[in-house]
Each structure stands twice: as structure tokens, then as C-alpha cells.
Write a protein that holds these residues in place. Structure first.
Motif, PDB file in Angstrom:
ATOM      1  N   PRO A  47       1.746   3.535   1.740  1.00 38.27           N
ATOM      2  CA  PRO A  47       1.150   2.655   1.161  1.00 38.27           C
ATOM      3  C   PRO A  47       0.570   1.399   2.382  1.00 38.27           C
ATOM      4  O   PRO A  47       1.275   1.747   3.447  1.00 38.27           O
ATOM      5  N   ASP A  48      -0.285   0.895   2.213  1.00 36.51           N
ATOM      6  CA  ASP A  48      -0.765   0.048   3.288  1.00 36.51           C
ATOM      7  C   ASP A  48      -1.577  -1.106   2.517  1.00 36.51           C
ATOM      8  O   ASP A  48      -2.203  -0.889   1.590  1.00 36.51           O
ATOM      9  N   ILE A  49      -1.866  -2.298   3.428  1.00 30.21           N
ATOM     10  CA  ILE A  49      -2.855  -3.243   3.006  1.00 30.21           C
ATOM     11  C   ILE A  49      -3.586  -3.637   4.029  1.00 30.21           C
ATOM     12  O   ILE A  49      -3.207  -3.794   5.218  1.00 30.21           O
ATOM     13  N   TRP A  50      -5.000  -3.645   3.915  1.00 34.00           N
ATOM     14  CA  TRP A  50      -5.830  -3.886   4.820  1.00 34.00           C
ATOM     15  C   TRP A  50      -7.043  -5.025   4.538  1.00 34.00           C
ATOM     16  O   TRP A  50      -7.140  -5.047   3.426  1.00 34.00           O
ATOM     17  N   GLN A  51      -7.577  -5.819   5.510  1.00 31.11           N
ATOM     18  CA  GLN A  51      -8.420  -6.459   5.262  1.00 31.11           C
ATOM     19  C   GLN A  51      -9.801  -5.826   5.838  1.00 31.11           C
ATOM     20  O   GLN A  51      -9.881  -5.047   6.832  1.00 31.11           O
ATOM     21  N   LEU A  52     -10.820  -5.842   5.011  1.00 31.00           N
ATOM     22  CA  LEU A  52     -12.277  -5.005   5.383  1.00 31.00           C
ATOM     23  C   LEU A  52     -13.083  -6.143   5.992  1.00 31.00           C
ATOM     24  O   LEU A  52     -12.952  -7.409   5.913  1.00 31.00           O
ATOM     25  N   ASP A  53     -13.873  -5.646   6.852  1.00 35.97           N
ATOM     26  CA  ASP A  53     -14.889  -6.680   7.358  1.00 35.97           C
ATOM     27  C   ASP A  53     -15.707  -7.491   6.395  1.00 35.97           C
ATOM     28  O   ASP A  53     -16.453  -8.563   6.894  1.00 35.97           O
ATOM     29  N   THR A  58      -8.114  -4.346   0.678  1.00 37.21           N
ATOM     30  CA  THR A  58      -7.841  -3.167   0.001  1.00 37.21           C
ATOM     31  C   THR A  58      -6.522  -2.600   0.236  1.00 37.21           C
ATOM     32  O   THR A  58      -5.569  -3.295   1.117  1.00 37.21           O
ATOM     33  N   VAL A  59      -5.891  -2.229  -0.916  1.00 36.85           N
ATOM     34  CA  VAL A  59      -4.455  -1.892  -1.091  1.00 36.85           C
ATOM     35  C   VAL A  59      -4.423  -0.259  -1.180  1.00 36.85           C
ATOM     36  O   VAL A  59      -5.027   0.158  -2.268  1.00 36.85           O
ATOM     37  N   ILE A  60      -3.722   0.397  -0.344  1.00 34.89           N
ATOM     38  CA  ILE A  60      -3.301   1.730  -0.760  1.00 34.89           C
ATOM     39  C   ILE A  60      -1.962   1.679  -1.323  1.00 34.89           C
ATOM     40  O   ILE A  60      -0.979   1.455  -0.759  1.00 34.89           O
ATOM     41  N   GLY A  61      -1.887   2.349  -2.510  1.00 35.07           N
ATOM     42  CA  GLY A  61      -0.861   2.692  -3.150  1.00 35.07           C
ATOM     43  C   GLY A  61      -0.663   3.730  -4.228  1.00 35.07           C
ATOM     44  O   GLY A  61      -1.504   4.444  -4.218  1.00 35.07           O
ATOM     45  N   ARG A  62       0.402   3.727  -4.770  1.00 34.09           N
ATOM     46  CA  ARG A  62       0.718   4.759  -5.928  1.00 34.09           C
ATOM     47  C   ARG A  62      -0.306   4.263  -7.206  1.00 34.09           C
ATOM     48  O   ARG A  62      -0.032   3.378  -7.699  1.00 34.09           O
ATOM     49  N   ASP A  63      -1.300   5.515  -7.655  1.00 38.96           N
ATOM     50  CA  ASP A  63      -1.728   5.377  -8.784  1.00 38.96           C
ATOM     51  C   ASP A  63      -0.866   5.360 -10.153  1.00 38.96           C
ATOM     52  O   ASP A  63      -0.637   6.689 -10.456  1.00 38.96           O
ATOM     53  N   LEU A  64      -0.619   4.306 -10.703  1.00 39.80           N
ATOM     54  CA  LEU A  64       0.166   4.436 -11.706  1.00 39.80           C
ATOM     55  C   LEU A  64      -0.600   3.785 -12.856  1.00 39.80           C
ATOM     56  O   LEU A  64       0.105   3.281 -13.889  1.00 39.80           O
ATOM     57  N   THR A  65      -1.735   3.754 -12.797  1.00 35.77           N
ATOM     58  CA  THR A  65      -2.739   3.288 -13.984  1.00 35.77           C
ATOM     59  C   THR A  65      -2.287   3.760 -15.535  1.00 35.77           C
ATOM     60  O   THR A  65      -1.783   2.940 -16.322  1.00 35.77           O
ATOM     61  N   ASP A  66      -2.068   5.122 -15.667  1.00 40.81           N
ATOM     62  CA  ASP A  66      -1.636   5.788 -16.914  1.00 40.81           C
ATOM     63  C   ASP A  66      -0.277   5.341 -17.154  1.00 40.81           C
ATOM     64  O   ASP A  66       0.034   5.104 -18.441  1.00 40.81           O
ATOM     65  N   VAL A  78      -7.750  -3.157 -16.896  1.00 40.48           N
ATOM     66  CA  VAL A  78      -8.130  -2.103 -15.821  1.00 40.48           C
ATOM     67  C   VAL A  78      -9.427  -1.494 -16.230  1.00 40.48           C
ATOM     68  O   VAL A  78      -9.344  -0.792 -17.315  1.00 40.48           O
ATOM     69  N   GLY A  79     -10.603  -1.720 -15.489  1.00 37.86           N
ATOM     70  CA  GLY A  79     -11.635  -1.253 -16.080  1.00 37.86           C
ATOM     71  C   GLY A  79     -11.683   0.557 -15.619  1.00 37.86           C
ATOM     72  O   GLY A  79     -10.846   0.682 -14.835  1.00 37.86           O
ATOM     73  N   ALA A  80     -12.835   1.067 -16.317  1.00 36.58           N
ATOM     74  CA  ALA A  80     -12.990   2.187 -16.075  1.00 36.58           C
ATOM     75  C   ALA A  80     -13.194   2.549 -14.694  1.00 36.58           C
ATOM     76  O   ALA A  80     -12.783   3.986 -14.444  1.00 36.58           O
ATOM     77  N   ASP A  81     -13.346   1.840 -13.895  1.00 33.22           N
ATOM     78  CA  ASP A  81     -13.926   2.452 -12.365  1.00 33.22           C
ATOM     79  C   ASP A  81     -12.857   1.556 -11.569  1.00 33.22           C
ATOM     80  O   ASP A  81     -12.734   1.550 -10.456  1.00 33.22           O
ATOM     81  N   GLU A  82     -11.562   1.042 -12.405  1.00 32.05           N
ATOM     82  CA  GLU A  82     -10.465   0.452 -11.441  1.00 32.05           C
ATOM     83  C   GLU A  82      -9.282   1.485 -11.797  1.00 32.05           C
ATOM     84  O   GLU A  82      -8.831   2.131 -12.511  1.00 32.05           O
TER      85      GLU A  82
END
Length: 102
Positions: A47-53, A58-66, A78-82
Motif C-alpha cells: 500500500p502507498d500514498i502519493w501526491q501527483l504533480d 493517489t492511494v494504493i490499497g486493497r480493493d474492498l469495494t465489493d 462508490v461510482g461505477a468508475d471508482e
């Protein structure tokens, strides 16, 4: 994708007040790496947290949407593209000094 599908995607994008910049680049990590925090034993799935230019985060983590779909608070969508992602709590705490006050 059908013309109708592209039209719906465009309408959703136009209706939003914010849209992610698909051309943004990674600028800097916020906080510490998962390895530094002891949250990962491998560099393959951290997992990670980054600032973009663009200034976005952006957050990299486990996808637990379902997994969380039937437990979302009434005002959370949670939108269809989120995707709903989960990161270790200590990772966000470690990033706090890197996040400017509003």
C-alpha cells in the motif's frame, strides 16, 4: 463501447465538479513506505500514498469495494468508475506531516 455508452461516460464526466488528471505523474510519497512501517513483507504488493504533480493524491490499497458494498453509510457512494480501497491506519498517520493544512 457503444455510442450510447460513450455518451453516458461523457455526461458523467461533465456533471462532475472534479475529474482526475489521467496524465498526472507521481511527484512524492506522503509518509513512509509500507516496508518502513512493517505493513509489508514484500515490495510486490505494498500500500502507498502519493501526491501527483497535479496536486491530487493517489492511494494504493486493497480493493474492498465489493466487501464493503452492503455496509456503506447512507451518504457514501462508490461510482461505477471508482473503487473503495483500504490502507493501514499507521500509513495515513505517518503521512500526516506531509499533508498541508487546508
Amino acid at each position: 463501447m457503444s455510442t450510447a455508452g460513450r455518451q453516458r461516460d461523457w455526461e458523467v464526466a461533465v456533471a462532475r465538479a472534479w475529474e482526475a488528471d489521467h496524465e498526472a505523474r507521481f511527484l512524492r510519497r506522503l509518509g513512509k513506505t509500507a516496508a518502513e512501517l512493517g505493513d509489508s513483507k514484500s515490495t510486490q504488493d505494498c500500500p502507498d500514498i502519493w501526491q501527483l504533480d497535479s496536486g491530487d493524491i493517489t492511494v494504493i490499497g486493497r480493493d474492498l469495494t465489493d466487501a464493503f458494498a452492503d455496509r456503506l453509510p447512507p451518504d457514501v457512494r462508490v461510482g461505477a468508475d471508482e473503487r473503495l480501497v483500504v490502507i493501514p491506519g499507521d500509513m495515513l498517520s505517518a503521512a500526516k506531516p506531509d499533508i498541508p493544512d487546508a
